[in-house]
Design an enzyme around this catalytic site. Structure first.
Site, PDB file in Angstrom:
ATOM      1  NE  ARG A 201      -2.672   1.005   3.429  1.00  0.00           N
ATOM      2  CZ  ARG A 201      -3.379   0.722   4.517  1.00  0.00           C
ATOM      3  NH1 ARG A 201      -4.626   0.266   4.385  1.00  0.00           N
ATOM      4  NH2 ARG A 201      -2.882   0.866   5.715  1.00  0.00           N
TER       5      ARG A 201
ATOM      6  CE  LYS B 128      -2.397   4.760   7.059  1.00  0.00           C
ATOM      7  NZ  LYS B 128      -3.635   5.327   7.605  1.00  0.00           N
TER       8      LYS B 128
ATOM      9  CD  GLU C 236     -12.040   5.653   4.475  1.00  0.00           C
ATOM     10  OE1 GLU C 236     -11.565   4.689   5.076  1.00  0.00           O
ATOM     11  OE2 GLU C 236     -11.403   6.278   3.591  1.00  0.00           O
TER      12      GLU C 236
HETATM   13  N1  PLP Z   1      -9.401   4.319   6.414  1.00  0.00           N
HETATM   14  C1  PLP Z   1      -8.547   5.309   6.719  1.00  0.00           C
HETATM   15  C2  PLP Z   1      -8.836   6.663   6.197  1.00  0.00           C
HETATM   16  C3  PLP Z   1      -7.429   5.038   7.515  1.00  0.00           C
HETATM   17  O1  PLP Z   1      -6.581   6.020   7.859  1.00  0.00           O
HETATM   18  C4  PLP Z   1      -7.203   3.735   7.984  1.00  0.00           C
HETATM   19  C5  PLP Z   1      -6.018   3.411   8.766  1.00  0.00           C
HETATM   20  O2  PLP Z   1      -5.012   3.007   8.279  1.00  0.00           O
HETATM   21  C6  PLP Z   1      -8.120   2.735   7.629  1.00  0.00           C
HETATM   22  C7  PLP Z   1      -9.210   3.068   6.848  1.00  0.00           C
HETATM   23  C8  PLP Z   1      -7.928   1.327   8.068  1.00  0.00           C
HETATM   24  O3  PLP Z   1      -6.936   0.683   7.314  1.00  0.00           O
HETATM   25  P1  PLP Z   1      -6.112  -0.515   7.893  1.00  0.00           P
HETATM   26  O4  PLP Z   1      -7.092  -1.550   8.302  1.00  0.00           O
HETATM   27  O5  PLP Z   1      -5.259  -0.961   6.760  1.00  0.00           O
HETATM   28  O6  PLP Z   1      -5.331   0.016   9.034  1.00  0.00           O
HETATM   29  C1  COI Z   2      -4.143   3.305  11.370  1.00  0.00           C
HETATM   30  O1  COI Z   2      -5.177   2.712  11.679  1.00  0.00           O
HETATM   31  O2  COI Z   2      -3.039   2.769  11.383  1.00  0.00           O
HETATM   32  C2  COI Z   2      -4.176   4.691  10.971  1.00  0.00           C
HETATM   33  O3  COI Z   2      -3.274   5.097  10.309  1.00  0.00           O
HETATM   34  C3  COI Z   2      -5.302   5.501  11.414  1.00  0.00           C
HETATM   35  C4  COI Z   2      -4.962   6.827  12.021  1.00  0.00           C
HETATM   36  C5  COI Z   2      -4.121   6.777  13.250  1.00  0.00           C
HETATM   37  C6  COI Z   2      -4.530   7.825  11.018  1.00  0.00           C
END
Ligand code: PLP
Ligand code: COI
Length: 337
Positions: free
Chosen positions: A80, A183, A219
């Site tokens: 990612r 991200k 989301e």
């Molecule tokens: N959506 C956003 C905007 C986020 O910042 C995060 C965190 O990383 C997620 C979703 C969840 O992603 P993940 O499950 O890969 O941490």
């Molecule tokens: C995560 O879940 O790792 C995120 O990056 C979310 C937040 C702290 C920005």
């Protein structure tokens, strides 16, 4: 870390002993370097400062009952971050280098990995920035990748307790053909005003709708959204949300449990049909949703004061795999040697 109150840790920054860095110069990545400083210096015209050439990741390391330290789906975070780099024209870090840097940062700070049973974990924050100077809007020719870590508790202070979310139609986090699927820091800057307002009004986070039509759920602030309806796990498909690794894992676990998985557009009115709902992400793990308040329509959708049965089952399964308490049937976990 003898005197740390692991059980009452919140989600926030703290210093640890070392971080790991890697520089991209003259068209190539150098060797990993270890630093004990929490400072970086850079050119005042660095592109990360002016034009938002910045991407980050978030993953966690967990100490198991057996004392071993595990990380969850690290390849997914590495890939990612490459997608994020591609999306804003930064140098892509090879997957192996990303993994090596993360493992190194964990090993060098292993005393900060919270004990099994404390509910806390080690949060790992890899960050990639453009450091080369530009004043015209162009990508940098130099980049810095840093991995730092810190012990953390739950992202929402309530932990695995249902909390309240809010819909405001006057803010967007990301445009449909913009950077919502990667991200990058700009998405989070764009979310600050709505997020801070939600906190001030007593909500955990904003539940964003799609920016174009405001018809569908996108989301939940820093996490993806899911709802449970009958025997189905329903989660939004959208061109402006981050592909959550936690959500991807929950979809698999839901299938393993015999649920149907529906990844599709989710109209906002469908909130009335879910019996359970949750926010999911690395930091949030699963944060059950108690209610969603549609502030523009003055409608409140409610899901109960306790986590629903399916949400609870998904949560237990996920954390048991992460802490090494259940077999890792999908090969999601790497042990830090
Ligand atoms: N959506 C956003 C905007 C986020 O910042 C995060 C965190 O990383 C997620 C979703 C969840 O992603 P993940 O499950 O890969 O941490
Ligand atoms: C995560 O879940 O790792 C995120 O990056 C979310 C937040 C702290 C920005």
């Amino acid at each position: 870390m003898e005197n740390t109150d692991w059980k009452n840790l919140g989600f926030g920054y703290s210093d640890t002993n070392y971080n790991v860095r890697c520089y991209f110069r003259n068209g190539e990545w150098g060797e990993l370097e270890v630093s004990s400083s929490n400072q970086i210096t850079m050119h005042m015209a660095a592109t990360c400062l002016h034009y938002g050439q910045e991407a980050f990741e978030g993953l966690k390391a967990y100490r198991g009952k057996d004392g071993k330290i595990r990380v969850f789906r690290i390849d997914e975070n590495a890939k990612r971050m490459q997608a994020s780099a591609k999306g804003i024209l930064m140098a892509e870090l090879p997957v192996d280098k990303f993994k090596e840097a993360v493992f190194k940062a964990i090993k060098l700070n292993s005393e900060f990995v919270p004990p099994y049973g404390s509910g806390a974990s080690l949060y790992i924050r890899p960050v990639l920035i453009g450091t080369g100077p530009q004043v015209g809007v162009k990508p940098a020719n130099k980049y810095l990748f840093v991995v730092f870590v810190m012990p953390v508790g739950p992202y929402f202070k309530e932990g695995f307790k249902p909390t309240d979310y809010v819909i405001y139609r006057e803010y967007d986090r990301a445009a449909p053909l913009g950077t919502g699927t990667i991200k990058v820091g700009g998405n989070y800057a764009a979310s600050l005003r709505a997020g801070m307002r939600a906190h001030a009004e007593g909500y955990s986070a904003v539940l964003y709708l799609d920016a174009k039509e405001k018809k569908y759920i996108d989301e939940c602030g820093p996490a993806n959204f899911f709802g449970i309806k009958g025997n189905s796990y329903v989660t939004p498909k959208s061109e402006s949300i981050l592909p959550s690794i936690t959500n991807k894992s929950l979809r698999q676990l839901a299938l393993d449990m015999g649920l149907n998985v529906e990844e599709r557009k989710v109209p906002v009115e469908e909130l009335a049909e879910f019996t359970e709902a949750g926010a999911c992400g690395t930091a949030a793990v699963i944060s059950p949703v108690r209610s969603v308040y549609d502030a523009d329509k003055d409608i409140r959708y409610t899901y109960g004061d306790e986590p629903g049965a399916i949400t609870q089952k998904l949560y237990d399964k996920l954390i048991n795999i992460q802490y090494g308490c259940e077999p890792d049937e999908h090969n999601w976990v790497s042990i830090v040697e």
